[in-house]
Structure formats: structure tokens, C-alpha cells
Enzyme design. Structure first.
Site, PDB file in Angstrom:
ATOM      1  N   GLU A 110      -2.787   3.277  -7.473  1.00  0.00           N
ATOM      2  CA  GLU A 110      -3.109   4.333  -6.336  1.00  0.00           C
ATOM      3  C   GLU A 110      -2.134   5.720  -6.739  1.00  0.00           C
ATOM      4  OE1 GLU A 110      -1.447   2.099  -2.929  1.00  0.00           O
ATOM      5  OE2 GLU A 110      -3.161   2.864  -2.060  1.00  0.00           O
ATOM      6  N   HIS A 132       0.843  -1.185  -0.021  1.00  0.00           N
ATOM      7  CA  HIS A 132      -0.151  -0.207   0.124  1.00  0.00           C
ATOM      8  C   HIS A 132       0.890   1.171  -0.064  1.00  0.00           C
ATOM      9  CE1 HIS A 132      -2.690   3.197   1.614  1.00  0.00           C
ATOM     10  NE2 HIS A 132      -3.906   2.313   1.082  1.00  0.00           N
TER      11      HIS A 132
END
Lengths: 214, 214, 214, 214
Positions: free
Chosen positions: D133, D85
Site C-alpha cells: 500500500e 493496514h
């Protein structure tokens, strides 16, 4: 003496070890606790044993995906945390931040370090305790008191020179009750244990032997 | 006072700044030095200026591709090195290792840290000096002596409490000669400068203004 | 074949090895280059040998104390750089950033990786080449072509599947000229060498033996 | 569509959000899941909601104090895990190791990355899915489909070019049901959500709005 059993990521049953630690704790003057993985904290704490985290990150509530928040490990039942274990070394600024985060969440703190110089450094950050883990002893079975007793005494002196309120634990080289006693004689107020209990066939018996002389 | 001009990875001409620092050094009682990138060390040292590295790794000769060996920066002409700069934070054990590596190569050491607690920690590792760099002042132009004078005094006290032989530098918030004087009045034995000199249109004039009151 | 001699942080004389590589380069069809530490780039490049950096950081000009700027290693004479060597592993986003930084500075890029999956990943970032370094072969003296020839072929296939313009180098297990030939037969367009040349009593003789069959 | 609600280290009640996600899941064709912190996995999983971890480390059972073992998060009830992430970036070799660890423990895997190049790289490691992302959209409230629709299409193409079996999720810039639909139209098979649900006054209503158009 404070005896903290670190379960690392061993393939042990954390609840079974926690039960054993809790039972032995009830029959000794020593203070016993167990440090499972974050995902196991809640079910370990439910056993009633004193429960510690293995690590907290230097963060607050917010956008920190994949990190360990002090408040969350406290909510799961932890009352203290290791910081900067030899297997989870942190930047100096992050040790400081993790100690502050733990304090904020009401967690007791033990900062680990390699040698007396680093123990002095760790003590300067104001944790409740520091643990000296000479890398050459970790996992060897050689008791620190025989291999290099000076390192414990030097660590106690280094911590005391910086902040006399910071306790010193002995974080490696503890296999027997005699080792625990020897660590205490060298000035340590506690010990970190791991495989000797967590990977024992009978963790309760192993722990009873360790605390028997206390 | 020791005045160390950190060139970071600024788009400046490192040799031109080095020439300026050397020239000003010859006309002031302050001790001046410049810290270029590793790849620029040799040509900066050839100017005759006192030359510092910005970082060394906690390593020895061996298989460490892409790392900075203390002996190699010394061979290139560095006589000292920053360690744990706020832009290059290290693990506690690696600050210790980098100080040891620098000592082995005969380099003087300045370990940077954020606040008085970390300054105490850095001092416990036995460097020649520590530099306090409050993150909130870095690059702001606000002088540390105005924004938060306590942090310098507290850093001096924290270092002194741990090891009275470790000097303290002021590592942020220095823009003018008055700031340098104020840092000295607060107990600092030197300052770290960066953009105020390295990015000045006339680095020599900027530096002359800074050391003029010394 | 491209033969890149990585000097790591070995206790060798980088200029002496560079002279040897340059001399051998003049008498072979192979393309030879040497990768010294950042602090040694300038004096190695002055020998006239093709000079490579061992690492660049994913940064631009600015506040990056202690980092390696692609422009600065290019200014010092480097024409290419290793990225993500097994001794200097980077985050995925930083490999991407380092490749972009190197391109910006006009440096050729070789991204290292452990196995065919990671070679495919490295190739997806668009470097000029990738180098497969099976961790189990690094520094063992076992030639990759004997120990695990599939890994080179699989790496060539993985890179080709992602981007057919990315060359594959063999980054470990090369000790002899036969190993270089074998790597080429498996599809590699070059090899990374280190101790076999850099730590040889006679680097020139060692290198001549290596390129002799080419 | 797969909708994964990431609780980060937000000050939300993870069980209350989990209850809401489970309830909405029962009334929609979309597949819904929630990713709490490691310490909260067990009590979230007990709600019956599909539970994901936010991170696993590239380790096996053993001496890894303070790390997140895939088997332990699976034991606590997780059926999948985020890896890499943007708030927990990993080295390339460690993403590979974490995907392997997750597979070993039977966890589904979503590897996050910044841009189409890195998405291609992530796909080469063979996870079940990748999530793009763009750093410039995280937490901004700007929908990815409006700000930069190309990045989703390019990510889908990059992943498909490397491995057509790897799904693509849209990992930022999702605030409304229209954003979810738009992400699907661009080729995404799911979305990552965070504050829009986890920090909503009424998480269930917020989630119902998001999945309503599906």
C-alpha cells in the site's frame, strides 16, 4: 446500583451470560448490563439484555480500517460504552474524542481511570460516569472496600469537585454482594464486574448472589 | 509572563538560540526559558539560560531503554518539562505518571492539551501549569486571541474550576508582542513559542519584539 | 566480537561506566561501545568511548516536540543506535523510518527483535545488524546458549536467508565470558549487555571478565 | 485474482455491499470477499459472502477489554483478516503476534505494508499474503500501475526473496478493471479495494466493471 458485567475476551459463551444477566435483571431493582466484544454485540443485544461496548475509537465515518466506530456498535445494539479501560488505555485527547464520538451515536459513557487524580481528569471530559480501577486490585479478589476504601471515597470527591453530575462506579475488587453494598456506601453508584460472573460455573447464580443485598 | 521557547527538532543551533534567550531574559521583566531536545539539554543549560525538557516518560530508574528519565534531564540541567505536547500525546495514565516523575526529580511541569475540557482534565492531575494548544492554530500564524479568544478564557476558567493553583499558558497562535499581551489579558500567565523565535533569522531580535510590550 | 553495553535508565554513573568501557576497549581485540540515555550522550562521548543511542525516532528536522532526532544524537557524539529494543517496541513502518533516519545521519543501526521470524523481518529493512532478544531470557541471568541455543542459530539463519550482509547480535542471556564465546560459536558477531556491567560494583572488572576469553 | 473489498468505517450499508459482492462472486472466476467492521461481521457473514476481519489483536482469550480476539471474529463468520493496514499500523512484534493469533483461529492472513522493504519484512513473518500500500496512492484514484509500477514488481520480488509461498496483493491505486489486470501483470495475485466499491452509488455495477476483464 448499576452493575455492568464485562466479558473481556474471556472464553465464555456471551449469549449464555447475556441470558443470565437479563433474567437476573428482571428480578432485582439494580440495573444490569453486559459488555461483550464488538463481534458479539449483535447476538448479545438480541437476548434483550442491556448491551454495552467495551471500547469505541475517537473517529467518525471514514477511512479507519480496523477501528471501532461508535455508530456501528450502536447499530449492533449497544446503548453505552466503556472508554479507557485499564486494558485499553487511551491518550487524553483520544478519551475526549471517544466520549464525543459516543455522545454523537447516543451511547452512554463510562470512562475508567486508575486513581482519584485521573478520575478528576476523566470527569472533566464530561462523560456520564467514571469508574475507578485501582491497578493493584484488578483481578485480585481483594474487595476495594477493605483494601483501600479511601480510594473510592476520594474518587467520588474528585469527580464531584470537577463535575457533580458525573457518577462514579467502582471498577475493581467486587466479588460479593457485600462488596457491592460497601461500594454503594462509599458513594459509588455502580460497579464493574468481570471474571466473578463471566467465568463462573453458573453465571446466573453468581450474579444473583451479587445483587441479592441490593 | 513566562515565555517558553520550544526548539522542537528544528534545524536551529540550540546554543545560539539559548544565548539569545538568556540575553533577552536579562533585559526584561518576563521570565524566559528554552526547551531543546534531550540530547542538547546539557550544552543549552551551560549557557546559563533557564532550560526545560520537551518530554519525560512515566518511568523510574530501571529497564527502560530508549525512554526519557526525569532525573536524567534534571541532571543535564533542566528545571522543568513539557508533558503531552500536541506532537507527543500521552495516555491519561502516563500524563499522570510523567507529572509524578517530574515532581520526583524536582522539575516544574506544564501539561499541554487541546481544548478547555482537556485543560480541565490536565489540571486535575496537579501540574504546575497547563498550556492550551488549539490544534487548528498550531503553526498557522493566526493569533489565538483573534481566531478564538474564547478558548483561552474557557481554558482559564476550566483550570480554575478544577484547581485554582494551576496556571494557564497559551500554547499556540503567538507571533507578536501584541499576541503575548492579548494572551495575558485573557488570563494566561505565559506563552509557548516555537518557530517564531527558533527559526527566525535573528532569534534575539524576534524575542525582543515579543517581550517588548511586557 | 562487538560488545555493546546498554545503560538503559539505570541509576549508574554513565561517565564512570563509559570510562571503564573505554579502558577495557584499549586492552582487548573486541570492539566495545556504550549506549547511554539521550541526555547523557554528550558527556559519555567526551570520554572517548564509542557511543551509541538507545533509540531514534522515524522523523526529520521539524515539528516533533519530545522526539529523538537522529541528527541530534549524532551531533551529541553517537555513532550508532539501537532501534526497536524490547523496551521500546516500534511499529514496523517506524522501524523502517528509524533505520532510514539513522542512515541519513550516518549512524550504524542495530534493530532488535524477539525471535527468528521477527529477526528475518528486521533484516529485510536493511540495518547493519539485528539483535535477537528472546523475551523469556531478558534479565534472567540464564545464558541464551544454554536455555535455547537454537534461537541464536535460527536467528542467524533467518537473517542470512533475507540479507547475508546483516550481522546478528545476541541480545539477552549474556552474563559471562563463556556466554560471549558461546554466542560467537552460534554465529553471533556481537552481544548486548546491560545490568551485568552497568549495575556491577566494579563495571571495569565485570567487563574484563566478559571479554577475557575473546 | 483475489478481490477484497474493505468497508473501513464508511457510512455504507454493509449488508447491501455484501449482497452485491456475493452476487458478483457467483458470476466471475475471481475470488471476491468483503471486510466489514467487527460489529458487522455476523450479519455480513450471514449473506453468504466470503467475510474478512479488518484487524485482529495479538492476544489470546483473557483479560483484554476492548481488543479484537481472532477466535471471536472467526466465530462471527470471518475466514480471514487484514493485519497492519495503513490505517491500523502495529508494532513489529504485534504483527507477528496477530499472524500467530489468526493462524490459531484458522483465519487466512494478509499483512499490509508501505514499500518493498516492509513487504519483505512482512513476508518474513509467514502470513498467507502481503499487500503493498504505497501511502502516496491511498485514496488518490491514481492507479498504482501507472504511478509507480516498480513498487508492485519490487514488492513481489521482495516477498519472493524472503518466502516464495507468500502471495502479494496490490493494496492501493485500484479503480478500474484495467488496474486489476495491470496489477496481475505486475505479479500481484489480488487487490484490495475500498471506496471505489463501498462508496459507489451502485456497488454491484462498480464491482462488475472491476472484475469484467478477469
Amino acid at each position: 446500583m448499576f452493575v455492568l458485567v464485562n466479558l473481556k475476551t474471556y472464553p465464555c459463551d456471551p449469549v449464555a451470560v447475556a441470558d443470565a444477566v437479563r433474567d437476573v435483571d428482571e428480578s432485582t431493582d439494580a440495573r444490569l448490563a453486559v459488555a461483550p466484544q464488538a463481534a458479539d454485540l449483535a447476538r448479545v443485544a438480541e437476548t434483550g439484555v442491556e448491551t454495552w461496548a467495551q471500547h469505541v475509537d475517537p473517529i467518525e465515518h471514514g477511512s479507519n480500517t480496523g477501528h471501532t466506530l461508535a455508530e456501528s456498535v450502536a447499530d449492533a445494539g449497544a446503548v453505552g460504552t466503556l472508554i479507557n479501560h485499564s486494558e485499553r488505555r487511551l491518550k487524553l485527547a483520544d478519551i475526549d474524542g471517544s466520549v464525543r464520538a459516543a455522545e454523537r451515536a447516543g451511547l452512554e459513557t463510562v470512562v475508567c481511570a486508575n486513581n482519584p487524580e485521573q478520575i478528576g481528569a476523566a470527569a472533566a471530559l464530561g462523560p456520564d460516569a467514571v469508574a475507578v480501577e485501582p491497578p493493584e486490585l484488578i483481578g485480585t479478589g481483594t474487595p476495594v472496600s477493605q483494601a483501600d476504601p479511601d480510594i473510592v471515597e476520594d474518587a467520588v470527591e474528585a469527580a464531584d469537585n470537577v463535575d457533580s453530575e458525573v457518577s462514579v462506579l467502582c471498577g475493581a475488587g467486587i466479588s460479593t454482594g457485600d462488596d457491592v453494598v460497601a461500594a454503594g456506601d462509599l458513594g459509588a453508584e455502580g460497579v464493574l464486574l468481570a471474571s466473578g460472573v463471566a467465568k463462573a460455573d453458573d453465571p446466573q447464580a453468581a450474579l444473583e448472589d451479587l445483587v441479592d443485598p441490593l
